[in-house]
Design an enzyme around this catalytic site. Structure first.
Site, mmCIF file in Angstrom:
data_model
loop_
_atom_site.group_PDB
_atom_site.id
_atom_site.type_symbol
_atom_site.label_atom_id
_atom_site.label_comp_id
_atom_site.label_asym_id
_atom_site.label_seq_id
_atom_site.Cartn_x
_atom_site.Cartn_y
_atom_site.Cartn_z
ATOM 1 N N GLN A 143 12.165 8.749 -9.685
ATOM 2 C CA GLN A 143 11.853 7.784 -8.638
ATOM 3 C C GLN A 143 11.721 6.472 -9.354
ATOM 4 O OE1 GLN A 143 7.896 7.292 -6.543
ATOM 5 N NE2 GLN A 143 8.967 7.960 -4.858
ATOM 6 N N TYR A 151 4.087 -0.566 -2.005
ATOM 7 C CA TYR A 151 4.631 -1.109 -2.928
ATOM 8 C C TYR A 151 5.625 -2.195 -2.528
ATOM 9 C CZ TYR A 151 2.354 2.490 -5.989
ATOM 10 O OH TYR A 151 1.258 3.330 -6.555
ATOM 11 N N GLY A 164 3.099 18.702 -2.515
ATOM 12 C CA GLY A 164 2.681 18.021 -3.539
ATOM 13 C C GLY A 164 1.185 18.447 -4.251
ATOM 14 N N ARG A 165 0.058 18.296 -3.481
ATOM 15 C CA ARG A 165 -1.288 18.343 -3.953
ATOM 16 C C ARG A 165 -1.227 20.073 -4.225
ATOM 17 N NH1 ARG A 165 -2.629 13.659 -5.925
ATOM 18 N NH2 ARG A 165 -1.168 12.562 -4.826
ATOM 19 N N ARG A 219 12.811 6.594 -0.620
ATOM 20 C CA ARG A 219 11.546 7.150 -0.066
ATOM 21 C C ARG A 219 10.879 6.058 0.798
ATOM 22 N NH1 ARG A 219 6.162 10.321 -2.249
ATOM 23 N NH2 ARG A 219 6.407 12.024 -0.589
#
Length: 330
Positions: A101, A171, A312-313, A219
């Site tokens: 990414q 972002y 993810g987590r 994304r």
């Protein structure tokens, strides 16, 4: 066969199951952004056994001006390529596919880290961090397009299986997408088509150097979940344009809300976004958001909420999660 265990072939990516490790910042790189042994060890552990079909490496800065945080991974110059080759190799040896990414922080950058005033589409405080950028001139926007292009070429040269453009979590590209931060009155502001102009320029520029067979993922922060911000209706239009431009997979997350939704604990809490986008595109869609159980992942796939599931987590906390999930559903 459980849906989670079904293979999926898209573009040149042959995925043996529907499980994705989404990008999660580790702050484990060297101070200059080069690959460290710590990062190699981390991804070696997470990919061990090859139970995760696709691993998306954490966001990596395309230029010093776009660096988000200390010890963030870099794709900003050619000196990074050798280390990135080692990173791609360790994942491939564990029989998983590897995507990098690439990102520019924009107004999410810290002046102390980048050594200059952060930049953005407009002089508007970043809603998540409060930092006020200077507005980019058009020629500077084109320079950043070139930085994304150069970074993507390095990703290919390092042996990765594809590249992911980051336009989520507040972002730089998310700042152009969102009406909260994009107040421009030129061709980069106003309508959703203008607000994704830079995205389309980046996709085109990357395609020119990596070729049509190298997968490009994006994304997308598909909603800010804030009044006046990006809506799912915006993102449905954007998703269709990204597919036309050559994006192979859409990886859906939040915009200025980040990767969490306050007060919502349901597993797969971005499912309403992925379901809506999946209805308007023919390319695969990745769903992430609080998924901690194999059965929950399976049900989201069975209900048609997405084509791929990002965990993810749960993977961050337990490197055996993927092995246990795949075996449980076998």
């Amino acid at each position: 066969m459980a849906y989670l265990n079904k293979p999926l072939n898209v573009s040149k990516l042959e995925l043996k199951n529907r499980l994705v490790m989404p990008p999660m910042a580790t702050a484990k790189s060297e101070g200059d952004g080069n690959v460290s042994q710590q990062i190699i060890d981390y991804y070696k552990e997470k990919s061990d056994g090859g139970y995760i079909s696709l691993i998306i490496i954490e966001h990596s800065f395309v230029s010093q001006e776009g660096k988000a945080s200390k010890n963030q991974l870099s794709v900003a110059d050619n000196t990074t390529i050798e280390g990135l080759k080692r990173l791609a190799d360790v994942i491939h040896k564990n029989d998983s596919k590897a995507i990098m990414q690439i990102n520019h922080a924009g107004s999410a950058a810290d002046q102390e880290i980048i050594g200059t005033t952060p930049v953005g589409p407009s002089v508007v405080a970043n809603p998540r961090l409060g930092r006020v950028p200077r507005e980019l001139a058009k020629h500077e926007i084109l320079n950043i397009v070139k930085e994304f292009q150069n970074a993507a070429l390095r990703v290919k040269e390092a042996g990765f299986d594809g590249v992911e453009i980051h336009s989520a979590h507040g972002y730089f590209l998310n700042q152009f997408l969102s009406p909260l931060t994009n107040k421009r009155t030129d061709e980069y502001g106003g309508s959703i088509y203008n607000r994704i102009r830079i995205h389309l320029q980046i996709i085109e520029a990357i395609s020119e150097v990596v070729g049509k067979d190298f997968p490009i993922l994006l994304r997308l922060g598909a909603s800010d979940f804030v009044d006046g911000g990006t809506t799912i209706e915006d993102s449905k239009i954007a998703a269709c344009e990204f597919e036309k431009a050559g994006v192979s997979i859409l990886d859906i997350s939040g915009g200025f809300c980040g990767y969490n939704l306050n007060g919502i604990k349901d597993q797969g809490y971005f499912a309403p976004l992925t379901e809506a986008i999946k209805k308007v595109v023919s390319i695969p869609v990745i769903l992430t958001g609080g998924i901690t159980e194999a059965q929950a992942a399976e049900e989201l796939l069975l209900k048609g909420k997405a084509d791929l599931i990002g965990v993810g987590r749960a993977l961050l906390n337990n490197s055996d999660w993927a092995k246990n999930a795949i075996e449980k559903l076998s």
